[in-house]
Motif scaffolding. Structure first.
Motif, short mmCIF file in Angstrom:
data_model
loop_
_atom_site.label_atom_id
_atom_site.label_comp_id
_atom_site.label_asym_id
_atom_site.label_seq_id
_atom_site.Cartn_x
_atom_site.Cartn_y
_atom_site.Cartn_z
N MET A 276 0.83 -1.20 0.00
CA MET A 276 0.00 0.00 0.00
C MET A 276 0.87 1.26 0.00
O MET A 276 0.55 2.26 -0.66
CB MET A 276 -0.93 0.00 1.22
N THR A 277 2.00 1.24 0.74
CA THR A 277 2.90 2.40 0.79
C THR A 277 3.49 2.68 -0.58
O THR A 277 3.55 3.86 -1.02
CB THR A 277 4.02 2.15 1.80
N LYS A 278 3.92 1.65 -1.27
CA LYS A 278 4.49 1.85 -2.60
C LYS A 278 3.44 2.40 -3.56
O LYS A 278 3.71 3.27 -4.39
CB LYS A 278 5.05 0.53 -3.14
N THR A 279 2.23 1.90 -3.42
CA THR A 279 1.16 2.39 -4.31
C THR A 279 0.87 3.87 -4.04
O THR A 279 0.71 4.67 -4.97
CB THR A 279 -0.11 1.56 -4.07
N PHE A 280 0.82 4.23 -2.77
CA PHE A 280 0.55 5.63 -2.41
C PHE A 280 1.67 6.55 -2.91
O PHE A 280 1.41 7.65 -3.44
CB PHE A 280 0.42 5.74 -0.89
N GLU A 281 2.93 6.13 -2.77
CA GLU A 281 4.05 6.93 -3.25
C GLU A 281 3.96 7.12 -4.76
O GLU A 281 4.26 8.20 -5.29
CB GLU A 281 5.37 6.27 -2.87
N GLY A 282 3.55 6.10 -5.46
CA GLY A 282 3.43 6.20 -6.92
C GLY A 282 2.38 7.23 -7.32
O GLY A 282 2.56 8.02 -8.24
N LEU A 283 1.26 7.22 -6.62
CA LEU A 283 0.20 8.18 -6.92
C LEU A 283 0.65 9.60 -6.61
O LEU A 283 0.35 10.56 -7.35
CB LEU A 283 -1.05 7.82 -6.10
N THR A 284 1.38 9.76 -5.52
CA THR A 284 1.87 11.08 -5.15
C THR A 284 2.80 11.64 -6.20
O THR A 284 2.75 12.83 -6.59
CB THR A 284 2.58 11.04 -3.80
N GLN A 285 3.68 10.83 -6.70
CA GLN A 285 4.64 11.26 -7.72
C GLN A 285 3.90 11.64 -9.01
O GLN A 285 4.27 12.61 -9.70
CB GLN A 285 5.67 10.15 -8.02
N GLU A 286 2.87 10.92 -9.40
CA GLU A 286 2.12 11.25 -10.61
C GLU A 286 1.42 12.61 -10.48
O GLU A 286 1.38 13.41 -11.42
CB GLU A 286 1.10 10.13 -10.88
N GLN A 287 0.86 12.85 -9.28
CA GLN A 287 0.16 14.13 -9.11
C GLN A 287 1.15 15.28 -9.11
O GLN A 287 0.87 16.38 -9.63
CB GLN A 287 -0.59 14.10 -7.75
N ALA A 288 2.36 15.05 -8.55
CA ALA A 288 3.33 16.14 -8.54
C ALA A 288 3.81 16.45 -9.96
O ALA A 288 4.11 17.60 -10.29
CB ALA A 288 4.52 15.75 -7.66
N ALA A 289 3.89 15.47 -10.80
CA ALA A 289 4.32 15.68 -12.16
C ALA A 289 3.24 16.42 -12.95
O ALA A 289 3.51 17.23 -13.81
CB ALA A 289 4.63 14.36 -12.85
#
Length: 289
Positions: A276-289
């Motif tokens: 779940m942590t890896k998934t959340f980090e991935g979503l965060t990075q996409e939104q920042a981009a």
């Protein structure tokens, strides 16, 4: 006379009767070959062309005679004609340790014969002179079943005296009575011999079974001691103490199993959290981009 009351020839005849069967040929005091060749007390051959298993038995009734034979190595002469050599002695005459290595030992107990030690059997081919000796001189000398033989000559003389004194008719009646008595005596003797043989076989079987029971009991006792030692219980503990210790070990095993299940559940939860942590980090990075 031996130390145990046996005469040598009586012991050999008794052994021969014990060994005799429909599947075995038995000789007593049979010379195996030309003059000077060995003459075992009892000699046997199985009625088999492929496995005759020639065996020589040496009867000993005194310790001095036994020591003389074992130290001189006289028994080794039989190995030319027998694949196995077995010493036959009355009970109490010797121990298996006093018998030469490789030889067997059979003991005459109060009721029956009993094999105490097996002989080491080697392959042997009977020499031609031994085969010819057994064929020509030994066929009619094999040991057969013990059957009482009436004394015919004495009976005939008695009948003749009766005929002379009382006449032919009374003599015939006396003859018939004597014949009936003779038949009954022979039947009783055969019956008694059969009962004696059965008693010996039953006693030997009982002794064998008792030995097996004692052996099994000793093995069970040894296993029980090992189990008690492994459980960490004193030898003097009661049955209740043993059961209580088993219950404690079982409870400990159950507790270990529960701990193992909890550890597995915790590991599964940690893996899910990492995912779940890896998934959340991935979503965060996409939104920042």
């Amino acid at each position: 006379m031996s130390d145990q009351g046996w005469k040598h020839d009586d012991l050999a005849r008794d052994l021969a009767q014990h060994l005799r069967s429909d599947k075995r040929l038995v000789w007593t005091d049979m010379q195996l070959g030309p003059s000077g060749s060995p003459r075992p007390d009892v000699y046997t051959l199985e009625r088999s062309y492929s496995k005759p298993l020639p065996t020589a038995y040496e009867c000993k009734i005194s310790r001095s005679d036994l020591r003389s034979d074992t130290t001189s190595g006289k028994w080794q002469k039989y190995l030319q004609y027998a694949g196995a050599v077995i010493f036959a002695v009355p009970e109490g005459l010797c121990t298996p340790a006093e018998i030469p290595t490789g030889c067997g030992l059979i003991v005459r107990k109060a009721q029956a014969w009993r094999h105490v030690r097996k002989a080491t059997r080697a392959h042997v081919s009977l020499p031609m002179d031994a085969c010819m000796k057994l064929l020509i001189d030994g066929v009619g000398r094999t040991v057969g079943p013990h059957v009482p033989h009436p004394r015919r000559l004495e009976l005939w003389s008695e009948h003749k005296a009766v005929r002379k004194k009382f006449g032919e008719s009374v003599a015939l009646a006396a003859r018939d009575i004597a014949a009936a008595q003779e038949t009954a005596a022979s039947a009783r003797a055969s019956r008694d011999e059969a009962w004696k043989r059965l008693d010996r076989e039953v006693a030997a079987k009982r002794e064998y079974l008792m030995g097996q029971v004692q052996k099994d009991a000793a093995e069970f006792e040894a296993v029980k001691r090992e189990l008690i030692e492994w459980l960490g219980i004193e030898d003097a503990s009661s049955a209740f103490g043993v059961r209580r210790r088993i219950a404690e070990l079982r409870a400990a095993c159950d507790a270990d199993a529960r701990v193992a299940r909890a550890e597995r559940a915790l590991c599964d939860a940690l893996r899910s959290l990492r995912h779940m942590t890896k998934t959340f980090e991935g979503l965060t990075q996409e939104q920042a981009a």
